[in-house]
Write a protein that holds these residues in place. Structure first.
Motif, PDB file in Angstrom:
ATOM      1  N   ALA A   1      38.783  57.758  67.116  1.00 22.83           N
ATOM      2  CA  ALA A   1      38.548  59.172  67.407  1.00 22.83           C
ATOM      3  C   ALA A   1      39.871  59.916  67.271  1.00 22.83           C
ATOM      4  N   CYS A   2      39.817  61.119  66.718  1.00 26.20           N
ATOM      5  CA  CYS A   2      41.010  61.943  66.545  1.00 26.20           C
ATOM      6  C   CYS A   2      40.697  63.359  67.007  1.00 26.20           C
ATOM      7  N   ALA A   3      41.733  64.098  67.334  1.00 24.74           N
ATOM      8  CA  ALA A   3      41.576  65.502  67.698  1.00 24.74           C
ATOM      9  C   ALA A   3      42.804  66.256  67.220  1.00 24.74           C
TER      10      ALA A   3
ATOM     11  N   THR B   1      35.817  51.643  53.748  1.00 25.67           N
ATOM     12  CA  THR B   1      35.762  53.098  53.699  1.00 25.67           C
ATOM     13  C   THR B   1      35.450  53.614  55.104  1.00 25.67           C
ATOM     14  N   ALA B   2      35.406  54.925  55.246  1.00 25.55           N
ATOM     15  CA  ALA B   2      35.190  55.508  56.572  1.00 25.55           C
ATOM     16  C   ALA B   2      34.118  56.587  56.510  1.00 25.55           C
ATOM     17  N   SER B   3      33.274  56.592  57.537  1.00 25.79           N
ATOM     18  CA  SER B   3      32.329  57.684  57.757  1.00 25.79           C
ATOM     19  C   SER B   3      32.848  58.500  58.930  1.00 25.79           C
ATOM     20  N   ILE B   4      32.949  59.819  58.757  1.00 29.42           N
ATOM     21  CA  ILE B   4      33.603  60.666  59.753  1.00 29.42           C
ATOM     22  C   ILE B   4      32.668  61.792  60.173  1.00 29.42           C
ATOM     23  N   GLY B   5      32.583  62.019  61.479  1.00 24.52           N
ATOM     24  CA  GLY B   5      31.825  63.144  62.023  1.00 24.52           C
ATOM     25  C   GLY B   5      32.759  64.140  62.684  1.00 24.52           C
ATOM     26  N   LEU B   6      32.473  65.428  62.532  1.00 24.53           N
ATOM     27  CA  LEU B   6      33.353  66.493  63.029  1.00 24.53           C
ATOM     28  C   LEU B   6      32.593  67.428  63.961  1.00 24.53           C
ATOM     29  N   ALA B   7      33.289  67.849  65.018  1.00 26.19           N
ATOM     30  CA  ALA B   7      32.760  68.871  65.928  1.00 26.19           C
ATOM     31  C   ALA B   7      33.920  69.714  66.412  1.00 26.19           C
TER      32      ALA B   7
ATOM     33  N   MET C   1      28.942  61.749  62.830  1.00 21.26           N
ATOM     34  CA  MET C   1      29.382  60.529  62.145  1.00 21.26           C
ATOM     35  C   MET C   1      28.179  59.662  61.751  1.00 21.26           C
ATOM     36  N   TYR C   2      27.187  59.589  62.616  1.00 22.74           N
ATOM     37  CA  TYR C   2      25.974  58.833  62.278  1.00 22.74           C
ATOM     38  C   TYR C   2      25.290  59.438  61.061  1.00 22.74           C
ATOM     39  N   GLN C   3      25.252  60.768  60.985  1.00 22.11           N
ATOM     40  CA  GLN C   3      24.646  61.413  59.829  1.00 22.11           C
ATOM     41  C   GLN C   3      25.428  61.119  58.559  1.00 22.11           C
ATOM     42  N   ALA C   4      26.758  61.030  58.665  1.00 19.81           N
ATOM     43  CA  ALA C   4      27.577  60.695  57.493  1.00 19.81           C
ATOM     44  C   ALA C   4      27.235  59.292  56.995  1.00 19.81           C
ATOM     45  N   LYS C   5      27.030  58.373  57.916  1.00 19.50           N
ATOM     46  CA  LYS C   5      26.637  57.022  57.515  1.00 19.50           C
ATOM     47  C   LYS C   5      25.254  57.036  56.864  1.00 19.50           C
TER      48      LYS C   5
ATOM     49  N   THR D   1      45.042  78.866  75.078  1.00 19.47           N
ATOM     50  CA  THR D   1      46.105  79.802  75.462  1.00 19.47           C
ATOM     51  C   THR D   1      46.714  80.497  74.260  1.00 19.47           C
ATOM     52  N   SER D   2      46.603  79.877  73.086  1.00 19.76           N
ATOM     53  CA  SER D   2      47.200  80.457  71.873  1.00 19.76           C
ATOM     54  C   SER D   2      46.160  80.977  70.893  1.00 19.76           C
ATOM     55  N   GLY D   3      44.885  80.983  71.308  1.00 19.88           N
ATOM     56  CA  GLY D   3      43.845  81.504  70.430  1.00 19.88           C
ATOM     57  C   GLY D   3      43.437  80.557  69.316  1.00 19.88           C
ATOM     58  N   HIS D   4      43.769  79.289  69.416  1.00 20.21           N
ATOM     59  CA  HIS D   4      43.397  78.305  68.405  1.00 20.21           C
ATOM     60  C   HIS D   4      42.164  77.524  68.852  1.00 20.21           C
ATOM     61  N   GLU D   5      41.649  76.700  67.937  1.00 17.13           N
ATOM     62  CA  GLU D   5      40.482  75.857  68.221  1.00 17.13           C
ATOM     63  C   GLU D   5      40.860  74.386  68.068  1.00 17.13           C
ATOM     64  N   VAL D   6      39.993  73.524  68.579  1.00 13.57           N
ATOM     65  CA  VAL D   6      40.213  72.077  68.503  1.00 13.57           C
ATOM     66  C   VAL D   6      39.052  71.444  67.749  1.00 13.57           C
ATOM     67  N   VAL D   7      39.357  70.536  66.829  1.00  9.33           N
ATOM     68  CA  VAL D   7      38.344  69.762  66.133  1.00  9.33           C
ATOM     69  C   VAL D   7      38.476  68.303  66.556  1.00  9.33           C
ATOM     70  N   VAL D   8      37.347  67.691  66.868  1.00  5.63           N
ATOM     71  CA  VAL D   8      37.301  66.274  67.243  1.00  5.63           C
ATOM     72  C   VAL D   8      36.645  65.507  66.107  1.00  5.63           C
ATOM     73  N   MET D   9      37.246  64.411  65.722  1.00  2.00           N
ATOM     74  CA  MET D   9      36.770  63.593  64.609  1.00  2.00           C
ATOM     75  C   MET D   9      36.430  62.193  65.106  1.00  2.00           C
ATOM     76  N   MET D  10      35.219  61.733  64.832  1.00  2.00           N
ATOM     77  CA  MET D  10      34.811  60.356  65.128  1.00  2.00           C
ATOM     78  C   MET D  10      34.724  59.607  63.803  1.00  2.00           C
ATOM     79  N   MET D  11      35.419  58.482  63.728  1.00  2.00           N
ATOM     80  CA  MET D  11      35.489  57.707  62.485  1.00  2.00           C
ATOM     81  C   MET D  11      35.016  56.278  62.726  1.00  2.00           C
ATOM     82  N   ASP D  12      34.156  55.801  61.839  1.00  3.30           N
ATOM     83  CA  ASP D  12      33.695  54.417  61.891  1.00  3.30           C
ATOM     84  C   ASP D  12      33.897  53.800  60.512  1.00  3.30           C
ATOM     85  N   LEU D  13      34.512  52.615  60.473  1.00  4.63           N
ATOM     86  CA  LEU D  13      34.776  51.959  59.192  1.00  4.63           C
ATOM     87  C   LEU D  13      33.503  51.332  58.651  1.00  4.63           C
TER      88      LEU D  13
END
Length: 567
Positions: free
Chosen positions: A204-206, A242-248, A273-277, A147-159
């Motif tokens: 997971a974060c967004a 440490t953390a491996s994080i994947g973004l979409a 996230m798997y690719q980061a690992k 509604t405001s013209g912004h985007e959303v990023v989703v982050m998956m994190m595995d320790l």
């Protein structure tokens, strides 16, 4: 550790489901009680209304008569009305008490509903959202952002390495790490962001971001990696993960309704996230389209490895080990190969890391060692067999006993077996490695430190750990004559071996020039393609037969039966 909403356990199954779900008679009883309760509430309400009306209608007359009787000392003119007044007061008190009870009951029900809602949608340990509520939360965020013209990023994190820390220091320490991690992520995420614990050590974060400033997300993730990597103090221990994080992001996702888009974002962030690992851990990676096909290939490979282990498709190959001074054959190193019906003969670099990740490395390695011991049993008694051990196997407290059982089954002399432990294993857990080495050496098995020069071992460890020989990593050997640093390292390792009276084996001898350079630094054993490609059991047996180096041949020549039993 039991994690609500995690992948390891499905909530609401088994005995807990029987306790949590009412049977048909139970539901009928509850409906009947609810109907009776509603009837009683209506009856009480009617009584209160009637009492109020009676009090209003008769209250003034009765009170006037009551006051007059008190002032004159005469009897009330309407005693029945006085009795009615007392009854009205009693009924009002009853109604008030019922009102208070109903108010308390409604409050308790509301509190119970809020607690149940919180338990159903949040993780009890960290207070984050859980797996069930993450999807709808992302859906809502995507709708708001559009509604405001912004985007959303989703982050998956595995320790990274969390399970190992949890196993070594206990679940209480693991819970403390998870709590600190959740708090640190909350402190960094922008206002209005989402954080959920999906299970175990996976978060997971967004967040909403401006598509014209995508670099702000990269800065955010870098801060997040740095914050998670800070040590956590628990009962005097400093725990580090440490953390491996994947973004979409929605900007790169296919157009679609928010529910489908939310699932797509979570799935793609998981792939990234798997690719980061895979790229080395403690880093982040954005989703790319080719990751989908890579995941499908990886899944197929995992399935084929599982089936291949059961069908015996993994076989030992053997690489010659030579005394460089005399040129004599001293033994072989076992190398794993996969005879895949689909892909052909594959080297261990392809399947060993996958087998370690899916928990098959122990079974795979034990099968290969069992085959190798049976093959080497018929070799000349002077020839040794070297076997590489995975770091995962070294964490098994029963590994030494399993290995001795294999030796007994194959009737193979322990002194002819050489177990190779990589240098990086010493950095993981020196105490466990020391116990294992001592146990194996007490049985007569030789122990070698493999890939020396690439890890973290120190002179103190080499002095205290009873190794029988050192193996120089093939990278340094194969670069002799090309790289001055490699020559310096090989010379230093050679001097170290002489000083500590440890024999040295050089891997990666692939040309006469490398062999000539290596001989400048002292006496070595060596192995490499210069002496031939690794061969399977039948090829090695044929070669040994030509050289009169099989057990039966040795017996025929000497007239003395060769020792094959374990001493």
């Amino acid at each position: 550790m039991v994690v609500p909403g995690g992948t390891g356990r499905v909530a609401g199954t088994g005995a807990s489901e029987g306790r949590g779900m009412a049977t048909a008679p139970d539901r009928l009883d509850e409906a009947g009680r609810a109907e009776d309760q509603a009837h009683n509430d209506l009856l009480g309400l009617g009584i209160i209304i009637a009492a109020v009306l009676l009090f209003v209608a008769n209250g003034s007359t009765v009170l006037a008569d009551f006051v007059h009787s008190l002032m004159t000392g005469s009897r009330p003119r309407e005693p029945m009305l006085g009795t009615a007044l007392i009854l009205n007061i009693a009924l009002l008190l009853f109604g008030w008490r019922r009102y208070v009870d109903l108010t308390r009951e409604v409050g308790q029900r509301r509190e119970a509903e809020e607690t149940a809602h919180k338990l159903a949608h949040t993780d009890p340990l960290t207070g984050c959202l859980n797996r069930r509520s993450m999807g709808p939360a992302v859906e809502q965020m995507v709708s708001t952002a559009r509604t405001s013209g912004h985007e959303v990023v989703v982050m998956m994190m595995d320790l990274d390495n969390f399970k190992r820390s949890n196993d070594v220091h206990g679940h209480q320490a693991g819970d403390a790490v998870l709590l600190h991690t959740a708090d640190r992520i909350r402190a960094i995420l922008p206002a209005g962001s989402i954080i959920a614990r999906l299970g175990g050590d996976e978060f997971a974060c967004a967040a909403i971001f401006d598509p014209d400033h995508v670099e702000s997300i990269d800065r955010l993730i870098l801060r997040m990696n740095e914050a998670v990597a800070m040590p956590v103090r628990v009962d005097g221990l400093m725990l580090e993960v440490t953390a491996s994080i994947g973004l979409a992001a929605t900007s790169a996702a296919d157009a679609g309704a928010p529910p489908a888009l939310a699932d797509t974002l979570l799935h793609r962030a998981d792939l990234a996230m798997y690719q980061a690992k895979k790229a080395g851990r403690n880093r982040y990676c954005w989703f790319e389209q080719n990751m989908e096909s890579e995941l499908r290939f990886r899944s197929e490979l995992e399935r084929e490895i599982r089936e291949g282990v059961a069908r015996g498709e993994f076989v030992p190959y053997y690489e010659k080990q030579i005394d460089l001074e005399t040129g004599e054959l001293t033994g072989f190193e076992m190398l794993a190969r996969w005879r895949s019906p689909r892909h052909g003969l594959l080297s261990p670099e392809i399947f060993i890391p996958i087998a370690e990740e899916i928990g098959l490395i122990s079974e795979l390695s034990e099968n290969l060692i069992r085959q190798a011991l049976r093959d080497a049993r018929d070799w000349d008694p002077t020839l040794t067999l070297s076997v590489n051990i995975s770091p995962i196997q070294l964490r098994d407290p029963w590994f030494a006993q399993k290995l001795l059982k294999l030796l007994v089954e194959a009737n193979f002399p322990p002194h002819r077996l050489d177990i190779e432990i990589t240098e990086t294993c010493l950095h993981e857990n020196v105490g466990v490695v020391r116990t294992l080495i001592t146990s194996l050496k007490n049985q007569g098995i030789r122990i070698s430190l493999d890939d020396f020069g690439t890890g973290y071992s120190s002179l103190a460890q080499l002095r205290t750990l009873p190794f029988d020989q050192i193996k120089i990593d093939r990278f340094f050997v194969s670069n002799l004559g090309k790289n001055k640093d490699s020559a310096t390292i090989v010379e230093a390792i050679s001097s170290l071996g002489k000083g500590m009276d440890l024999p040295i084996t050089a891997e990666g001898i692939e040309s006469p020039e490398v062999l000539d350079e290596l001989r400048k630094f002292g006496k070595f054993k060596g192995q490499g393609f210069l002496y031939g490609q690794p061969g399977d059991a039948s090829e090695i047996r044929a070669m040994l037969a030509d050289r009169q180096l099989l057990q039966q041949q040795a017996e025929n020549q000497s007239g003395i039966p060769a020792r094959t039993a374990i001493a």
